[in-house]
Design an enzyme around this catalytic site. Structure first.
Site: not given
Ligand code: DGL
Length: 280
Positions: A76, A190
Site C-alpha cells: 500500500c 496506488c
Molecule cells: N492500495 C492503497 C495504496 O496503494 C490505498 C488505497 C486506499 O486509499 O485505501 O495506496
C-alpha cells in the site's frame, strides 16, 4: 531435509495488495502467501497521517504474532509513504514497502512529462516530493489523487462494473492538465490501480506507458528471504471487516485462497477463522 516454505504476509487497506501478490506469485518463487486487508478502514487515502501511523504498526505487529510470517509486505503506497519506519520499529522482521515508481517513470519518458496517479494522501506526501526531487527534477510531474478509483478497483474485484466516472475523472485530471498533451508515461502509485490497468488504458485518449511497482517488490521479497525457485502457495486471507468476504471471495479463491479470517477490532486485532480454517 526439506526446507519449510518462507511465509509472506501481504498487507493493504483493501484488495489493492492483490496486484502485488499477483506479481509475487508470477515471479516463480516457492513462497507461502497470506493476505490481510484492513478494509474496515478503507480508504487509507482519506485517513490522517497520524491515524495511519498509529494503526498500521499495531495491526501488523499483532498479525505477525498470530500468523508468524517471515516477512511483511506493506503493499500500500499510502501506508508505506507515511508509516514504513514506524512498522519497521514495531516488528523485528524484514518489512518491504511500496515506493511510487517515479524513478523508472522519469527514466522512461521521452517527452519529459509523466503522470503520477495515486491516492489523495500519497500525491501530497513529503515522501513523494522527495522522490520527485531526487529522480525527476528535470521532469514535469502531473499529479492526480483519486479515492474514487480505489473504490472502482474494489467494485471490479466484487464482480461489479467499475465506476466509469472515476476512470474518466482520473484520465482527464492527467491528460487535461497543462502539459498533459505531452504525457507519455504514467506511474501507478496506488496498488489498487494496476487492477484497473485495462480500464485505464481504454479510457486514455492515446497509448502511453503505465508503470507500477509490483515486479520490483516481488524481486525484493525473493531477495530478502533468499526464496527458492518454485510455485507460490496461497494460505489465508484476513479482513478487518469480514462482511466483505462474501462479495470478494471469488477474487481470492481464483488466486488460490481457500481460508478466510475475520480480524477483530483494535487494540487486540484477534484473528478468528471464518468460512474455513487454515493450520498455523
Ligand atoms: N492500495 C492503497 C495504496 O496503494 C490505498 C488505497 C486506499 O486509499 O485505501 O495506496
Amino acid at each position: 531435509m526439506v526446507n519449510a516454505m518462507k511465509r509472506v504476509l501481504v498487507f493493504d487497506s483493501g484488495v489493492g495488495g492483490l496486484s502485488v501478490l499477483d506479481a509475487i506469485a508470477a515471479s516463480g518463487h516457492a513462497l507461502e502467501l497470506d493476505y490481510v486487508a484492513d478494509n474496515a478502514w478503507l480508504p487509507y487515502g482519506l485517513k490522517s497521517d497520524a491515524d495511519l501511523r498509529a494503526r498500521v504498526p499495531s495491526l501488523l505487529a499483532r498479525l505477525s504474532e498470530q500468523w508468524a510470517p517471515d516477512a511483511i509486505v506493506v503493499a500500500c503506497n499510502t501506508a508505506s509513504t507515511i508509516a514504513l519506519d514506524a512498522v519497521r520499529a514495531a516488528i523485528a522482521l524484514p518489512v518491504v514497502g511500496v515506493v511510487p515508481p517515479i524513478k523508472p517513470a522519469a527514466a522512461a519518458t521521452r517527452t519529459g512529462v509523466i503522470g503520477l496517479l495515486a491516492t489523495p494522501a500519497t500525491v501530497k506526501r513529503a515522501y513523494t516530493d522527495d522522490l520527485i526531487q531526487q529522480f525527476a527534477a528535470d521532469t514535469l510531474v502531473l499529479r492526480f489523487g483519486s479515492a474514487a478509483l480505489v473504490e472502482a478497483a474494489e467494485q471490479k474485484l466484487r464482480g461489479e462494473t467499475p465506476d466509469s466516472a472515476a476512470l474518466a475523472e482520473a484520465i482527464n485530471g492527467l491528460f487535461g492538465a497543462p502539459g498533459g498533451d505531452r504525457l507519455d508515461v504514467i506511474a501507478l502509485a496506488c496498488t489498487h490501480f494496476p487492477l484497473l490497468a485495462a480500464e485505464l488504458a481504454h479510457a486514455a485518449p492515446r497509448a502511453v506507458t503505465w508503470l507500477d511497482s509490483g515486479a520490483a517488490i516481488a524481486r525484493r521479497v525473493a531477495h530478502v528471504l533468499g526464496a527458492e525457485q518454485g510455485a507460490a502457495r496461497m494460505r489465508r486471507a484476513g479482513f478487518t471487516d469480514a462482511s466483505a468476504v462474501n462479495g470478494l471471495a471469488g477474487a481470492f479463491q481464483m488466486r488460490g485462497f481457500a481460508a478466510f479470517a475475520a480480524i477483530g477490532a483494535s487494540p487486540a486485532f484477534d484473528a478468528e477463522p471464518v468460512v474455513d480454517s487454515a493450520s498455523a
